[in-house]
Design an enzyme around this catalytic site. Structure first.
Site, short mmCIF file in Angstrom:
data_model
loop_
_atom_site.label_atom_id
_atom_site.label_comp_id
_atom_site.label_asym_id
_atom_site.label_seq_id
_atom_site.Cartn_x
_atom_site.Cartn_y
_atom_site.Cartn_z
CB SER A 93 -0.89 -0.13 1.21
OG SER A 93 -1.62 1.13 1.48
CE LYS A 121 -1.46 -4.40 3.18
NZ LYS A 121 -1.88 -5.84 2.64
CE1 TYR A 167 -3.34 -0.04 4.88
CE2 TYR A 167 -3.82 -2.30 5.53
CZ TYR A 167 -3.71 -1.44 4.54
OH TYR A 167 -3.64 -1.50 3.24
C1 WQD Z 1 -9.42 9.92 0.62
C2 WQD Z 1 -9.88 11.38 0.95
C3 WQD Z 1 -10.11 12.12 3.03
C4 WQD Z 1 -13.91 10.08 3.78
C5 WQD Z 1 -7.04 4.70 2.69
C6 WQD Z 1 -5.87 4.02 3.48
C7 WQD Z 1 -5.13 3.55 2.51
C8 WQD Z 1 -5.58 2.89 1.43
C9 WQD Z 1 -7.09 3.73 0.77
C10 WQD Z 1 -5.66 0.46 1.98
C11 WQD Z 1 -8.93 11.91 2.03
C12 WQD Z 1 -11.40 12.43 2.41
C13 WQD Z 1 -12.74 10.63 3.21
C14 WQD Z 1 -14.84 11.09 4.01
C15 WQD Z 1 -13.48 12.78 3.41
N1 WQD Z 1 -6.14 1.77 2.16
N2 WQD Z 1 -12.67 11.82 2.99
N3 WQD Z 1 -14.80 12.27 3.94
O1 WQD Z 1 -7.29 7.89 3.66
O2 WQD Z 1 -6.58 8.41 1.31
O3 WQD Z 1 -6.40 6.01 2.05
O4 WQD Z 1 -7.73 3.85 1.85
O5 WQD Z 1 -4.63 0.39 1.47
O6 WQD Z 1 -4.11 2.86 3.12
O7 WQD Z 1 -5.61 5.07 4.43
O8 WQD Z 1 -8.82 7.27 1.54
O9 WQD Z 1 -10.87 7.30 0.72
O10 WQD Z 1 -10.45 7.37 3.31
O11 WQD Z 1 -9.79 9.58 2.18
O12 WQD Z 1 -13.55 14.14 3.22
O13 WQD Z 1 -16.18 10.53 4.71
O14 WQD Z 1 -11.24 11.62 0.97
O15 WQD Z 1 -9.74 13.07 4.07
O16 WQD Z 1 -8.49 13.25 1.66
P1 WQD Z 1 -7.25 7.40 2.11
P2 WQD Z 1 -10.05 7.71 1.88
#
Ligand code: WQD
Length: 334
Positions: A124, A152, A148
């Protein structure tokens, strides 16, 4: 000779199984359904029109895992199985370390015993922590901000050490950026239990009227519009990256890491706009405080995978939103 796919009933695993079957590979799938559903196995067979062996096994069960290798002629392993929720990992770190790392150690020991020394590992971009610069190359400094991500990074280190101890091993460490979207059939996709943590499943539920509005976690980041920027990649593009990585490890040796992203960053507001365009639905939102552990910007340097795996993503952010919405409105939930 078969490819063993651990976690093959999961979101990325199921899409990869379909591409493996379409490419003519024989596969054996193992999953314990801790974060997936049995119906997905049938949907993989339905979509691909192919059959394959399935074992409902927990990789922590050494005897059951060895039985799979005894009963099948495995040539390589694509290892997806593992817990993957960042927030949950902060609350139950020991479960994450035990499940993700111990199961990988068991798998590697049995692979070694049966002379299977080829693996594609599901890593990841979270191993980059808060990157110094974007686009992020594979030789960036590695650090993690949650258990998590630490599992990885630790597994990457374990696999690098294994490769150093025995040069017959061939291992590809695939660092996913933000996988989203769904198979064009609408039969499989990302279907998290309960309230989604990730952006796209959450937006999809708002568009479907299952949730009232999206909370945008902060609009005061140093980005184009103040909201978080990420490298979203279609899960079908991502799964094809596994096929290219498999082709590579079947013909070479050594341990290499590859970014699987598009090399483009989209902000939360840009994703909302794209989703509204393809779905015709308003996505109501409120700006709330930043989510702890979030970073401002993250997107991939994609040159290494392009040059060494002959792979690059092709689907657009609209394609990703369209297929996510298609999976939702088909309501073909499993
Ligand atoms: C994306 C953007 C949030 C939800 C995670 C894991 C990573 C990988 C992918 C496994 C960010 C914003 C999100 C919400 C929001 N998983 N957001 N409101 O955090 O980049 O990555 O998933 O490998 O390891 O960390 O993905 O989709 O949670 O967030 O504003 O309700 O959307 O702040 O900028 P993230 P995400």
């Amino acid at each position: 000779m078969a490819i063993l796919v651990t976690g093959g009933a999961g979101y990325i695993g199921s899409h990869t199984c379909i591409n493996l079957l379409n490419a003519g590979y024989e596969i054996v799938v193992v999953d314990n359904f801790s974060n997936s559903k049995p119906e997905v196995i049938e949907r993989i067979k339905q979509i691909s029109r192919k059959n394959f062996l399935f074992y409902q096994v927990d990789l922590l069960d050494e005897v059951a895992v060895e039985n799979i290798f005894r009963e099948n002629d495995i040539s390589a392993v694509i290892h997806f199985a593992g817990f993957k929720a960042v927030g949950e990992s902060v609350n139950i770190p020991l479960s994450y370390y035990h499940n993700n790392i111990t199961s990988t150690l068991i798998l590697c020991e049995i692979m070694k015993k049966y002379g299977v020394k080829k693996m594609v590992f599901s890593s990841s971009a979270t191993v980059y922590g808060d990157p110094e610069k974007c686009p992020i190359p594979e030789n960036s400094t590695l650090s993690t901000t949650n258990p998590y991500g630490s599992t990885k990074l630790m597994i990457e280190q374990i696999l690098r050490d294994l490769g150093r101890s025995d040069h017959d091993w061939s291992i590809a460490l695939l660092r996913y950026f933000n996988p989203i979207g769904a198979h064009e059939s609408g039969l499989i996709g990302e279907d998290p239990h309960g309230i989604p943590n990730n952006l796209l499943p959450y937006i999809s539920k708002v568009a479907a009227g299952d949730l009232p509005f999206l909370n945008i976690f902060g609009d005061d980041y140093d980005t184009k519009d103040g909201t978080g920027v990420r490298d979203y990649i279609h899960v079908v593009d991502l799964s094809m990256g596994h096929i290219r990585a498999l082709e590579k490890i079947l013909t070479t040796k050594g341990v290499e890491a590859y970014n699987l992203g598009t090399g483009k960053g989209y902000s939360v507001l840009e994703v909302i706009k794209a989703f509204e365009k393809v779905s015709g639905q308003r996505i109501h939102f409120k700006v709330s405080s930043r989510r702890p552990g979030d970073i401002a910007t993250c997107y991939a340097d994609i040159r290494k995978a392009k040059n060494e795996l002959n792979w690059q993503a092709s689907k657009t952010i609209e394609d990703m939103c369209q297929d996510t919405w298609n999976f939702s409105i088909n309501n073909i939930k499993v």
